[in-house]
Design an enzyme around this catalytic site. Sequence first.
Site, mmCIF file in Angstrom:
data_model
loop_
_atom_site.group_PDB
_atom_site.id
_atom_site.type_symbol
_atom_site.label_atom_id
_atom_site.label_comp_id
_atom_site.label_asym_id
_atom_site.label_seq_id
_atom_site.Cartn_x
_atom_site.Cartn_y
_atom_site.Cartn_z
ATOM 1 N N HIS A 88 0.816 -1.221 0.000
ATOM 2 C CA HIS A 88 0.000 0.000 0.000
ATOM 3 C C HIS A 88 0.847 1.267 0.000
ATOM 4 C CE1 HIS A 88 0.424 -0.102 4.529
ATOM 5 N NE2 HIS A 88 0.475 1.193 4.333
ATOM 6 N N ASP A 118 -0.021 -7.410 1.198
ATOM 7 C CA ASP A 118 0.477 -6.063 1.503
ATOM 8 C C ASP A 118 2.002 -6.028 1.565
ATOM 9 O OD1 ASP A 118 0.201 -3.354 1.902
ATOM 10 O OD2 ASP A 118 -0.025 -3.505 4.077
ATOM 11 N N SER A 195 4.806 2.227 8.318
ATOM 12 C CA SER A 195 4.357 1.073 7.540
ATOM 13 C C SER A 195 5.474 0.611 6.609
ATOM 14 C CB SER A 195 3.126 1.434 6.714
ATOM 15 O OG SER A 195 2.004 1.616 7.531
#
Length: 342
Positions: A88, A118, A195
């Site tokens: 993402h 992901d 992230s």
Amino acid sequence: MREVEFLLGNDLNGALPSTAVAETILSDAEILDVYSNTVVSASEIASPSVVKIDVQSIRQNGRSNRGAGGSGSGFVFTPDGYIITNSHVVHNAERMTVQMQDGGVYTADLIGDDPDTDLAVVRISSSVNLPALKLGASHNLKVGQMAIAIGNPFGFQYTVTAGVISALGRSLRAYSGRLIDDVIQTDAALNPGNSGGPLVDSRGRVIGVNTATIAQAQGICFAIAIDTAKFVALKLLREGRIRRGYIGIAGQNVSVPRQVVRYYNLAAENGILIISMDEQSPAAIAGLREGDIIIEYGGKTVSGIDELHKILTDEAVGQRQKITVLRGTRKSEHEIIPLERK
């Protein structure tokens, strides 16, 4: 002495000399220093490999959306510049730059990404060997084990949070809609922009890839297990993608009427209701219809969409299988050949 006993919550009745109490308190302080030193050591080992990834523009509906973008973290896992991050963070990126801890900035190329887990791999070119993190293992992790989350959201400095593994074997819904299995749950907080950064153990070895946090769940955070990341990264390096089966339906989980379950002696009371179907899809070619309820695939009971997703792996592509549906109250079998999902 009585004050110390009161603070410790125990009336020792003079059994423990004051010097022993002092030694006990000192030992606790030493233990705290050991914990702090462990976090510091692991952070120093891992931080040079943690990078900031900036996405300058993103394609939307086939158009270049100039000025849009975002950033996240990642980590170098080979000396020649291969980096693992979240899908993402870089999905549909038109241009990416990677900033190392020492301030060096590199243009990055996307090797491949997999929205269903992901995970993504990007690469930068450097004339020198880059510091690469050692990848650990996640199959032998224990609940309660130390976990340290590291990110590089600002480029020149890294952020560190420490905690423990609070649960293993969790499932997390990816933004693609599929479930990610074998997810690590930790209370090591994820800061904004972290992230894609590594979750490391006390020796600085990567045990997970930080991916998500639940805002209103008291700081519960999640990381993709490194065993999953190794598998996905290898596939992306070899093929640039992860192959998964596609049969061309949109469905939802539904309950099968109890009378039908009893009549056919079904193994599950749930199935997948076909809401819509792509034209010329494998499902359409197989003769399935909207309103059918899928209950078996390849001889395996299918009680929900997530179970079907687990079956439709790369090994399912091109393989003829039987698919069983309920059409009204009638049980119907068809043959289907999944295609590779584009």
